[in-house]
Design an enzyme around this catalytic site. Structure first.
Site, short mmCIF file in Angstrom:
data_model
loop_
_atom_site.label_atom_id
_atom_site.label_comp_id
_atom_site.label_asym_id
_atom_site.label_seq_id
_atom_site.Cartn_x
_atom_site.Cartn_y
_atom_site.Cartn_z
N MET A 114 -11.70 -5.52 5.27
CA MET A 114 -10.94 -4.52 6.03
C MET A 114 -10.68 -5.08 7.43
SD MET A 114 -10.40 -2.01 4.00
CE MET A 114 -9.56 -1.01 5.23
N ASP B 135 -4.54 3.97 -1.96
CA ASP B 135 -5.64 4.33 -1.05
C ASP B 135 -6.12 5.75 -1.34
OD1 ASP B 135 -6.01 2.05 0.75
OD2 ASP B 135 -3.91 2.41 1.28
N ASP C 26 -6.96 -6.14 4.13
CA ASP C 26 -6.29 -4.83 4.17
C ASP C 26 -6.28 -4.28 5.58
OD1 ASP C 26 -5.25 -2.39 3.49
OD2 ASP C 26 -6.99 -1.67 2.38
N GLY C 27 -5.08 -4.11 6.13
CA GLY C 27 -4.94 -3.47 7.44
C GLY C 27 -4.22 -4.32 8.47
N GLY C 28 -3.08 -3.84 8.91
CA GLY C 28 -2.35 -4.52 9.98
C GLY C 28 -1.70 -5.83 9.58
N SER D 164 0.85 -1.19 0.00
CA SER D 164 0.00 0.00 0.00
C SER D 164 0.88 1.24 0.00
CB SER D 164 -0.90 0.01 1.23
OG SER D 164 -1.45 1.30 1.37
N MET E 132 -8.59 8.63 -0.26
CA MET E 132 -9.41 9.08 0.87
C MET E 132 -9.86 10.51 0.65
SD MET E 132 -7.13 7.58 3.98
CE MET E 132 -6.42 5.94 3.92
N HIS F 76 -1.19 -0.94 -4.27
CA HIS F 76 -2.48 -0.61 -3.68
C HIS F 76 -2.50 0.90 -3.43
CE1 HIS F 76 -6.06 -1.60 -1.19
NE2 HIS F 76 -5.63 -0.65 -0.37
N HIS G 229 -8.20 1.62 -4.11
CA HIS G 229 -9.15 1.42 -3.00
C HIS G 229 -9.82 2.76 -2.71
CE1 HIS G 229 -9.61 0.32 1.57
NE2 HIS G 229 -10.76 0.50 0.97
N GLY H 248 1.02 -1.96 4.09
CA GLY H 248 1.64 -0.65 3.91
C GLY H 248 2.81 -0.45 4.84
N SER H 249 2.51 -0.18 6.12
CA SER H 249 3.58 0.16 7.07
C SER H 249 4.57 -0.99 7.25
CB SER H 249 2.97 0.57 8.41
OG SER H 249 2.08 -0.41 8.88
N GLY I 53 -8.94 4.51 6.82
CA GLY I 53 -8.58 5.91 7.04
C GLY I 53 -7.11 6.14 7.32
N PHE I 54 -6.45 5.15 7.90
CA PHE I 54 -5.06 5.36 8.30
C PHE I 54 -4.23 4.08 8.16
CE2 PHE I 54 -7.81 8.18 10.65
CZ PHE I 54 -7.25 9.41 10.39
N GLY I 55 -2.97 4.28 7.86
CA GLY I 55 -2.04 3.16 7.87
C GLY I 55 -1.55 2.93 9.29
N GLY I 56 -0.86 1.83 9.49
CA GLY I 56 -0.20 1.57 10.76
C GLY I 56 -1.10 1.19 11.91
N MET J 198 -11.96 5.14 -0.78
CA MET J 198 -12.61 5.41 0.51
C MET J 198 -13.20 6.80 0.36
SD MET J 198 -9.64 3.77 2.85
CE MET J 198 -8.50 3.82 1.49
#
Ligand code: DX5
Ligand code: ZN
Length: 225
Positions: free
Chosen positions: A139, A36, A177-179, A9, A38, A34, A68, A199-200, A144-147, A70
């Site tokens: 999700m 994002d 997607d996420g974490g 991401s 927003m 990916h 993606h 991402g992170s 809304g946010f990475g990390g 959002m």
């Protein structure tokens, strides 16, 4: 066994060097980028629009771009991102008044269509549109946010999404997607995911290839079980 895709991401990339970062992460083994999007309306953050997608193509990026959305609404941006070089476009069902129409719109522009399912959203919205979906994006954080930290309750939903896909008999990816990190990717794959957005976990490390190699080594364990 299905083939697994890792999609870095760009949200966690260095935006001042986005073209370079996109090329580097693809060269390091990323299967898709990916992106994002927003809008500070559907989610409390603001990122990029179609111009940036187009700029990546002009820079010479040839890999798959997975957009993606959002944003709310989605239809205008679907058309703009398709023209800007997107390959996959995913949106949240809550953000379109006419989900069936938005999915069809994505495909009519030659892109693969995805539905993104928030942590508190059920899979019911897929019931009557499964034939128009190429990707289910589970999700595992609130968008809304990475990390952010992976929400474990979403694992059960990945299992259900995989079951839905098997029942449908269609070629539909289950993306998460996420974490996502090397230390939980195996568990997520075991639940039924076959595409992993990260991402992170990738962009905070100096060696993108090393991170993705470690992720793939974890995934190989599943194939050997
Ligand atoms: C969150 C985004 C994600 C984000 C994931 O709203 O949709 O794609 O970049 O970031 P990590 O991998 O850091 O959780
Ligand atoms: Zn995303």
């Amino acid at each position: 066994m299905q083939n697994f895709l890792i999609a870095p991401s760009l949200l966690s990339a260095d935006f001042a060097r986005l073209g370079e970062e996109a090329a580097a992460v693809l060269a390091a083994g990323g299967d898709a980028l990916h992106l994002d999007v927003m809008d500070n309306h559907y989610v409390p953050n603001l990122t990029v629009g179609p111009l940036v997608c187009e700029a990546l193509r002009k820079y010479g990026i040839q890999g798959m771009i997975d957009v993606h959305l959002m944003t709310k609404p989605v239809d205008r941006l679907i058309v703009d991102f398709a023209k800007a070089g997107a390959n996959i476009i995913t949106f949240h069902p809550e953000a379109s008044d006419h989900v069936d129409r938005s999915l069809a719109l994505i495909r009519s522009h030659g892109c693969k269509a995805g539905l993104a399912i928030n942590p508190a959203t059920t899979l019911h919205c897929l019931e009557y549109v499964i034939d128009k979906v190429d990707l289910i994006l589970i999700m595992s954080v609130n968008p809304g946010f990475g990390g952010q930290k992976f929400i474990p309750a979403t694992l059960e939903k990945i299992v259900q999404a995989r079951a839905l896909v098997e029942t449908s008999g269609k070629e539909i990816r289950v993306a998460v997607d996420g974490g996502i990190k090397a230390d939980n990717i195996l568990e997520v794959a075991k639940a039924g995911a076959d595409m992993f957005i990260a991402g992170s976990a990738i962009f905070t490390q100096p060696d993108y290839k090393a991170v993705m190699t470690e992720m793939r080594n974890q995934l190989k364990k599943l194939k050997n079980l």
